[in-house]
Design an enzyme around this catalytic site. Structure first.
Site, PDB file in Angstrom:
ATOM      1  N   ASN A 186      32.469 -23.889 -22.795  1.00 35.75           N
ATOM      2  CA  ASN A 186      32.497 -24.600 -21.513  1.00 35.75           C
ATOM      3  C   ASN A 186      31.095 -24.889 -20.989  1.00 35.75           C
ATOM      4  O   ASN A 186      30.190 -24.062 -21.136  1.00 35.75           O
ATOM      5  CB  ASN A 186      33.285 -23.789 -20.486  1.00 35.75           C
ATOM      6  CG  ASN A 186      34.715 -23.560 -20.942  1.00 35.75           C
ATOM      7  OD1 ASN A 186      35.198 -24.223 -21.856  1.00 35.75           O
ATOM      8  ND2 ASN A 186      35.378 -22.597 -20.318  1.00 35.75           N
TER       9      ASN A 186
ATOM     10  N   HIS B 260      27.904 -25.222 -25.994  1.00 33.86           N
ATOM     11  CA  HIS B 260      27.913 -26.690 -25.897  1.00 33.86           C
ATOM     12  C   HIS B 260      27.104 -27.208 -24.714  1.00 33.86           C
ATOM     13  O   HIS B 260      27.271 -28.354 -24.286  1.00 33.86           O
ATOM     14  CB  HIS B 260      29.365 -27.188 -25.831  1.00 33.86           C
ATOM     15  CG  HIS B 260      30.132 -26.902 -27.088  1.00 33.86           C
ATOM     16  ND1 HIS B 260      31.499 -26.868 -27.136  1.00 33.86           N
ATOM     17  CD2 HIS B 260      29.711 -26.623 -28.347  1.00 33.86           C
ATOM     18  CE1 HIS B 260      31.885 -26.576 -28.371  1.00 33.86           C
ATOM     19  NE2 HIS B 260      30.839 -26.427 -29.123  1.00 33.86           N
TER      20      HIS B 260
HETATM   21  N1  APR Z   1      45.634 -20.851 -19.510  1.00 27.14           N
HETATM   22  C1  APR Z   1      45.384 -20.562 -20.836  1.00 27.14           C
HETATM   23  N2  APR Z   1      45.198 -21.507 -21.788  1.00 27.14           N
HETATM   24  C2  APR Z   1      45.283 -22.796 -21.395  1.00 27.14           C
HETATM   25  C3  APR Z   1      45.558 -23.178 -20.050  1.00 27.14           C
HETATM   26  C4  APR Z   1      45.728 -22.133 -19.097  1.00 27.14           C
HETATM   27  N3  APR Z   1      45.975 -22.371 -17.827  1.00 27.14           N
HETATM   28  N4  APR Z   1      45.563 -24.546 -19.980  1.00 27.14           N
HETATM   29  C5  APR Z   1      45.315 -24.989 -21.248  1.00 27.14           C
HETATM   30  N5  APR Z   1      45.160 -23.945 -22.093  1.00 27.14           N
HETATM   31  C6  APR Z   1      44.813 -23.967 -23.509  1.00 27.14           C
HETATM   32  C7  APR Z   1      45.476 -25.066 -24.341  1.00 27.14           C
HETATM   33  O1  APR Z   1      46.737 -24.650 -24.817  1.00 27.14           O
HETATM   34  C8  APR Z   1      44.465 -25.236 -25.476  1.00 27.14           C
HETATM   35  O2  APR Z   1      44.709 -24.313 -26.534  1.00 27.14           O
HETATM   36  O3  APR Z   1      43.430 -24.195 -23.592  1.00 27.14           O
HETATM   37  C9  APR Z   1      43.119 -24.865 -24.809  1.00 27.14           C
HETATM   38  C10 APR Z   1      42.244 -26.057 -24.457  1.00 27.14           C
HETATM   39  O4  APR Z   1      41.886 -26.693 -25.666  1.00 27.14           O
HETATM   40  P1  APR Z   1      40.893 -27.957 -25.643  1.00 27.14           P
HETATM   41  O5  APR Z   1      41.298 -28.880 -24.581  1.00 27.14           O
HETATM   42  O6  APR Z   1      40.821 -28.451 -27.043  1.00 27.14           O
HETATM   43  O7  APR Z   1      39.494 -27.321 -25.179  1.00 27.14           O
HETATM   44  P2  APR Z   1      38.421 -26.488 -26.047  1.00 27.14           P
HETATM   45  O8  APR Z   1      39.073 -25.684 -27.112  1.00 27.14           O
HETATM   46  O9  APR Z   1      37.575 -25.767 -25.080  1.00 27.14           O
HETATM   47  O10 APR Z   1      37.586 -27.681 -26.707  1.00 27.14           O
HETATM   48  C11 APR Z   1      36.493 -27.368 -27.525  1.00 27.14           C
HETATM   49  O11 APR Z   1      35.873 -29.682 -27.658  1.00 27.14           O
HETATM   50  O12 APR Z   1      35.808 -31.661 -26.539  1.00 27.14           O
HETATM   51  C12 APR Z   1      35.028 -30.648 -27.039  1.00 27.14           C
HETATM   52  O13 APR Z   1      32.890 -29.913 -26.371  1.00 27.14           O
HETATM   53  C13 APR Z   1      34.226 -29.930 -25.971  1.00 27.14           C
HETATM   54  O14 APR Z   1      33.830 -27.564 -25.706  1.00 27.14           O
HETATM   55  C14 APR Z   1      34.810 -28.521 -25.984  1.00 27.14           C
HETATM   56  C15 APR Z   1      35.376 -28.387 -27.367  1.00 27.14           C
END
Ligand code: APR
Length: 230
Positions: A89, A106
């Protein structure tokens, strides 16, 4: 007695309940924006203004939200554990939640740097505009790791993973590499936990306990499970 080392990998899901969009959920950021227009090195070369506007908007959003009980629970675990948070994040909610040892893989939304000398990094609270220059005369850009760019902190993060006594994963889809590959650096036998409202498939991890709940609800359950290892 030395505190056990708890290493935590977090993603956008831990900040969702604070009101920040994730990336790949149905209402995620990448539903509304084209990654290739706002979050790649190529996009920056093609249309820096669009990229600056995208991150100026995200900076405003982060300023308007607060850490939630999941962020705060991680900070409180520092009483019993030597906690290291490795986050994907760019928000500062872990720090505002009280965590003292946070590595941003990131980048960080409240930092900017020169496109010339990348070590010229400054704090930014408001907007970066085209024509805003660093001391070296370079255009200022968000201090964010875009797609197509290397992840400078990945080696340090992998080293931290190797020293873990317990691994906790919260709110990440584990689809973006090299960040997602970090979980495989954790010692094979240690206890591992994952909290996600929709658990991603992970086949490679031994001794893994999954909690399919929101970050705030899941962390309440995790606290009890993890404390027995302190
Ligand atoms: N509580 C727990 N988990 C949650 C919640 C919640 N309230 N809301 C969503 N999630 C979960 C989703 O099920 C998913 O597995 O959080 C995850 C979010 O995944 P992504 O949107 O892919 O985010 P992230 O894994 O942080 O992305 C990685 O991708 O776009 C790039 O640089 C950006 O750092 C980011 C990287």
């Amino acid at each position: 007695m030395q505190k056990k080392r708890l290493v935590v990998l977090t993603g956008a899901g831990i900040s969702a309940e604070s009101g920040l969009k994730t990336f790949r959920d149905s209402d995620g950021l990448w539903e509304g924006f084209d990654i290739n227009e706002v979050a790649t090195a190529t996009a920056w070369r093609k249309n820096p203004e669009l990229v600056l506007d995208f991150y100026n908007e995200r900076r405003k959003n982060v300023k308007n939200v607060q850490p939630n009980s999941a962020h705060i629970a991680l900070a409180e675990l520092e009483k019993d554990f030597n906690v290291t948070i490795i986050t994907q994040n760019i928000d500062d909610l872990h720090e505002r939640g009280g965590s003292t040892n946070v590595l941003h893989l990131h980048g960080e939304i409240f930092k900017m740097r020169s496109v010339q000398d990348e070590s010229q990094i400054y704090r930014i609270n408001d907007e970066i505009k085209l024509g805003d220059l660093a001391k070296d005369g370079g255009q200022l850009r968000p201090h964010i790791v875009w797609f197509e760019e290397p992840v400078p902190m990945i080696e340090i993060a992998a080293q931290m993973m190797k020293t873990a006594d317990i691994l906790l994963i919260v709110g990440t889809s584990l689809v973006v590499y090299p960040a997602a590959g970090l979980v495989n650096y954790a010692p094979w036998q240690i206890p591992k936990f994952i909290v996600d409202k929709k658990l991603p498939t992970i086949n490679s991890l031994y001794n893994l306990t999954g909690i399919e709940k929101s970050a705030t609800e899941g962390m309440k359950e995790i606290i009890g499970l993890i404390k027995k290892y302190s």
